[in-house]
Design a protein around this motif. Structure first.
Motif, PDB file in Angstrom:
ATOM      1  N   ILE A   7     -85.203  16.382  21.045  1.00 31.48           N
ATOM      2  CA  ILE A   7     -84.196  15.319  20.875  1.00 31.48           C
ATOM      3  C   ILE A   7     -84.945  14.011  20.583  1.00 31.48           C
ATOM      4  N   PHE A   8     -84.664  13.407  19.410  1.00 31.70           N
ATOM      5  CA  PHE A   8     -85.340  12.180  18.960  1.00 31.70           C
ATOM      6  C   PHE A   8     -84.243  11.165  18.643  1.00 31.70           C
ATOM      7  N   THR A   9     -84.006  10.243  19.578  1.00 35.59           N
ATOM      8  CA  THR A   9     -82.851   9.374  19.416  1.00 35.59           C
ATOM      9  C   THR A   9     -83.092   8.007  20.031  1.00 35.59           C
ATOM     10  N   GLY A  10     -82.241   7.067  19.618  1.00 37.14           N
ATOM     11  CA  GLY A  10     -82.337   5.724  20.185  1.00 37.14           C
ATOM     12  C   GLY A  10     -81.593   5.599  21.498  1.00 37.14           C
ATOM     13  N   ARG A  11     -80.740   6.550  21.814  1.00 42.07           N
ATOM     14  CA  ARG A  11     -80.018   6.486  23.074  1.00 42.07           C
ATOM     15  C   ARG A  11     -80.949   6.900  24.189  1.00 42.07           C
TER      16      ARG A  11
ATOM     17  N   GLY B 260     -87.853   3.757  19.155  1.00 45.10           N
ATOM     18  CA  GLY B 260     -88.165   2.390  19.537  1.00 45.10           C
ATOM     19  C   GLY B 260     -89.659   2.213  19.743  1.00 45.10           C
ATOM     20  N   GLY B 261     -90.111   0.978  19.784  1.00 49.39           N
ATOM     21  CA  GLY B 261     -91.534   0.712  19.937  1.00 49.39           C
ATOM     22  C   GLY B 261     -92.249   0.788  18.611  1.00 49.39           C
TER      23      GLY B 261
ATOM     24  N   LEU C 250     -84.078  -2.414  16.944  1.00 52.13           N
ATOM     25  CA  LEU C 250     -84.943  -1.512  17.687  1.00 52.13           C
ATOM     26  C   LEU C 250     -85.494  -2.181  18.943  1.00 52.13           C
ATOM     27  N   ILE C 251     -85.831  -3.442  18.874  1.00 51.91           N
ATOM     28  CA  ILE C 251     -86.372  -4.193  20.019  1.00 51.91           C
ATOM     29  C   ILE C 251     -85.622  -5.522  20.128  1.00 51.91           C
TER      30      ILE C 251
ATOM     31  N   VAL D 147     -77.291  -4.083  22.332  1.00 45.48           N
ATOM     32  CA  VAL D 147     -77.648  -4.349  20.945  1.00 45.48           C
ATOM     33  C   VAL D 147     -78.468  -3.220  20.308  1.00 45.48           C
ATOM     34  N   ILE D 148     -79.422  -2.694  21.073  1.00 44.75           N
ATOM     35  CA  ILE D 148     -80.399  -1.749  20.506  1.00 44.75           C
ATOM     36  C   ILE D 148     -79.686  -0.514  19.963  1.00 44.75           C
ATOM     37  N   GLY D 149     -80.095  -0.111  18.753  1.00 47.99           N
ATOM     38  CA  GLY D 149     -79.558   1.071  18.104  1.00 47.99           C
ATOM     39  C   GLY D 149     -78.381   0.799  17.203  1.00 47.99           C
TER      40      GLY D 149
END
Length: 838
Positions: free
Chosen positions: A79-83, A104-105, A733-734, A750-752
């Motif tokens: 699983i590769f996600t911003g959540r 992120g990062g 992302l940040i 905000v992120i994502g």
């Protein structure tokens, strides 16, 4: 090449991830914008791993994972996600995800970690699949053979297959650990002591000399059975073992014995018939001499007749009995007083009277001798006779009547009937036998060609019997068969025609047996085991030969495959780059491959056969993970490995763990290791295998990556200026602490996403103006410097921000995102000056 399918609803991120993962050259990425489309691709193609976003329209990443696992697919899933919520991580791992990686990062570090995760899980799954394959392959090879297979260490059985249990009527537990002599009678069929003979055969085999011999075994019920044993030395991990392949030949020997007995009986009957015919010839000659002497003297005739065993009768020209010589009538005819003076029709049965009358008339008419054969019942027994009717002359040379000489041939008839019956039975045995065979006489002509051989050769018996073409069934050109060489009594030529393929039979004296491949028989050729033996008469003279054939193609192929696949199995274990070892149920090391020898600096010859596998990993004796599985002591995992052990997701009953081993290498090593039990057919544990993977570099790289990431994150979060990082689609992302304080919006909100732009710039015209300027600067590949905008905070207050923006690029120069640093302008109020506003 590792094949990966990556699923994400963001096309730009798909391309970025594909470019980054494929850059190393050992990963190939297929992309999909939805889980449903990915399922279509997976139905027609296979992949080594799946990377999936979580939040996607239609079907999210967790639902996608459930579908994959529902089909029992063990493909690695990341699983590769911003959540980044904890409950999502827990649910993903619960449903069978192998890794969870949050977007992120630093993109470079993030994709490097993603690539490392892919490579690590794929290598691990392939290692586990290899383990399952080797275990299944070994067991399948061993148990699928039609012959009994016994593996011995010196003179003791250490393993056997199911066929061995069936053949000996014993369980494997009753066989293993015992010497095969214990299941043999005291003496073998050749009179030798079983114990003494077995020592010689075992020693010869251990010296590397293959042994092929017959051996008689004893079942628990006291019955014996004959076998053919192939005994060969094999080498495994520097140790010599003996591999015995045992085939039951009891039925084969029984048929050969019966055939030999029938052959002897047939030869004896044939000789007896020849002797009887010779005796008849002599007696007929004597009768002829007697008839000549009769013309000279009646007294001389009577004297001659008195010396004969036949019944002699005289009839006149009308068929009336005149005389009977009592000396010769024996007990097989009625007394002369009953028929002398009577016509033959009055005293003889109708059938005999008719035959006699016809012959009588022929003799009177032609003067030539006539013969008749008939039977009569005496004392409830049917007797058979041969009678010769001859013209009788008077003293002047004129016909005076007929003389009848009758001989009892009942015993001869019985012999002929028994001989015919024996021939029929022999023919039935040969024809009904499922074993192909043929018989030739001493002129090399085929006299028997059974149905089984007709089927194998495609040549019918009517086509071959009476010819010398038996070679056609086996060879493209005319040449002698094994039976032909025995007919010619030239055993020295057997070596010329069958060199390296034959041996003298231990069952039949003077017989030969051989094994050869015949490419013209069957669809793709067959292997035959064939035996040829001579047929002799009662004087020992060769009158024919029989050749019996047995199709051993399946045995040959099974034996070849077994050897080939055992070699492959041993090679796979030895040359595998993955360190591994195997122990038996007594914790003794059976395999210690080359990779583990290099890692541990302990050679295999020093370790195999010992129970000191702990030396490679620990400073003092303690159980390894494989040892605990052999003892079924899973409850002791926490004692020796704390909470580092977990069940394998691929192999039922297997366990995996990661740990640091300070004794390995100069600075110690981190190992990921998997142990799996090896079970017998009854599910009992008979050993265990442990596979290890050096993950030291991954550990160090991850720790360095985490350290750098934390350092950079600390710098960004503690910066006094507004800092944000965007992807190429302007998703956030940040969002640092200063950004939260200035805008009033928390990073978690905000992120994502990219809705923040509408909140920061609520005026559409103003937002469009700013967006147009940004597009221009980006399209012209310029840096955004000292670009001032007014943003609307969450509390509806306005803030003046001066921005400096720079694009983020990958190693190929492609834009992967943007970093923006904003400084808030706060106007100051001076006594003598107006407020300074932009």
């Amino acid at each position: 090449m590792i094949s990966v399918i990556y699923v994400d609803d963001e096309p730009f991120l798909l391309e970025i991830c594909k470019l980054f993962l494929e850059r190393s050259g050992d990963i190939q990425v297929t992309t999909s914008v939805s889980a449903k489309n990915a399922l279509k691709i997976l139905s027609s193609r296979s992949f080594d791993a799946i990377i999936s976003d979580y939040q996607m329209p239609g079907m999210d990443g967790i639902e996608f994972l459930k579908v994959i696992r529902k089909d029992d697919k063990i493909i690695p899933f990341i699983i590769f996600t911003g959540r980044g919520r904890e409950e999502i991580v827990i649910e993903a791992l619960k449903e069978g995800a192998d890794f969870y990686l949050q977007k992120g990062g630093d993109p470079k570090a993030q994709f490097a970690e993603l690539r490392n995760n892919v490579e690590q899980i794929v290598r691990r799954r392939k290692a586990e699949s290899s383990l399952v394959y080797r275990e299944t392959l070994y067991r399948t090879l061993f148990e699928s053979a039609n012959d009994a297979i016994v593996l011995m260490e010196h003179d003791r059985v250490i393993e056997c297959n199911h066929r061995t249990e069936d053949l000996f009527s014993l369980s494997s537990e009753d066989l293993i650990g015992h010497n095969p002599v214990e299941f043999s009678p005291e003496y073998q069929s050749d009179g030798s002591l079983s114990a003494k003979k077995s020592v010689h055969l075992l020693n010869e085999a251990l010296l590397g000399i293959p042994q092929l011999f017959e051996w008689r075994f004893l079942k628990p019920d006291g019955n014996t059975f004959d076998t053919e044993v192939s005994l060969n030395r094999i080498e495994m991990i520097g140790t010599f073992f003996l591999l015995a392949i045992i085939r039951d030949i009891s039925v084969h020997k029984k048929i050969l014995g019966e055939l030999e007995q029938k052959t002897q009986d047939l030869a004896a009957s044939y000789e007896e018939i020849l002797a009887t015919e010779e005796e008849l010839k002599t007696q007929y000659d004597a009768l002829f001499q007697s008839e000549r002497a009769m013309r000279m003297s009646e007294e001389k005739l009577r004297s001659t007749l008195a010396s004969m065993d036949d019944l002699v009768l005289t009839l006149d020209m009308n068929g009336v009995f005149l005389d009977a010589y009592k000396e010769n009538r024996g007990d097989y005819f009625i007394s002369p007083e009953v028929f002398i003076g009577h016509h033959y029709q009055e005293v003889l049965p109708p059938d005999l009277s008719k035959s006699l009358g016809s012959a009588f008339d022929q003799v009177i008419a032609s003067g030539k001798t006539e013969k008749i054969t008939y039977s009569m019942k005496f004392n409830d027994e049917i007797r058979y006779f041969n009678s010769k009717l001859s013209i009788r002359m008077d003293g002047e040379g004129n016909p005076a009547g007929v003389t009848i000489v009758a001989r009892d041939i009942t015993e001869e008839k019985k012999i002929l009937l028994e001989l015919a019956e024996s021939k029929v039975k022999l023919e039935a045995v040969i024809q009904s036998s499922p074993i192909p065979q043929f018989v030739i006489d001493n002129n090399h002509q085929v006299i028997h060609w059974n149905a089984a051989l007709s089927e194998y050769s495609g040549i019918s018996d009517t086509e071959i019997i009476g010819t010398k073409d038996q070679w056609r069934a086996f060879y493209p050109e005319k040449r002698p068969c094994l039976a032909d060489l025995l007919i010619d009594e030239k055993p020295e030529l057997v070596d010329e025609w069958y060199k390296g393929k034959y041996a003298r039979s231990e069952l039949v004296k003077g017989a030969f047996e051989a094994v050869d491949f015949f490419p013209r028989m069957g669809k793709a050729g067959i292997w035959l085991y064939f035996t040829a033996a001579t047929i002799r008469d009662n004087k020992g003279e060769i009158i024919g030969a029989v050749e019996t054939l047995e199709d051993i193609t399946e045995q040959k192929e099974a034996y070849r495959k077994l050897q080939h696949e055992e070699t492959i199995l041993n090679a796979v274990i030895q040359v595998s780059p993955v360190p591994e070892f195997v122990i038996d149920k007594n914790h003794r090391v059976m395999f210690w491959n080359q990779a583990l020898s290099r890692y541990s600096n302990i050679p295999a010859e020093e370790m195999v056969g010992s129970n000191q596998q702990w030396r490679a990993f620990y400073p003092e004796e303690r159980p390894c993970l494989a040892d605990l599985l052999v003892d079924n002591a899973t409850k002791e995992f926490s004692t020796w490995y704390n909470d580092k052990v977990s069940p394998s997701k691929l192999i039922p009953g297997a366990f995996e763990a990661s740990d640091y081993f300070p004794n390995l290498g100069a600075e110690g090593r981190w190992l990921y290791f998997t142990a799996s039990p090896i079970r017998d057919k009854n599910g009992e544990i008979i050993g265990a295998v442990e596979i290890l993977e050096d993950i030291s570099e991954q550990k160090r790289a991850r720790e360095e990556l985490l350290s750098v990431s934390r350092y950079l994150e600390s710098i960004i979060q503690n910066a006094l200026v507004f800092v944000m990082v965007l992807d190429v689609d302007t998703n956030v992302l940040i969002w640092n602490t200063a950004a939260e304080e200035i805008s009033g919006y928390a990073a978690s909100e905000v992120i994502g996403s990219r809705w923040i732009w509408s909140a920061l710039y609520p005026d559409p015209e103003y937002r469009k103006k700013i967006t147009g300027e940004l597009v221009r600067i980006i399209s012209e590949n310029l840096f955004l410097t000292n670009f001032t905008t007014r943003i609307r905070a969450k509390d509806q207050s306005d803030h003046i921000i001066t921005w400096n923006t720079r694009a983020l690029r990958n190693d190929d120069g492609d834009i992967t995102g943007y970093v923006a640093v904003g400084t808030e302008f706060k106007p100051c109020v001076c006594p003598d000056k107006k407020n300074l506003n932009p």
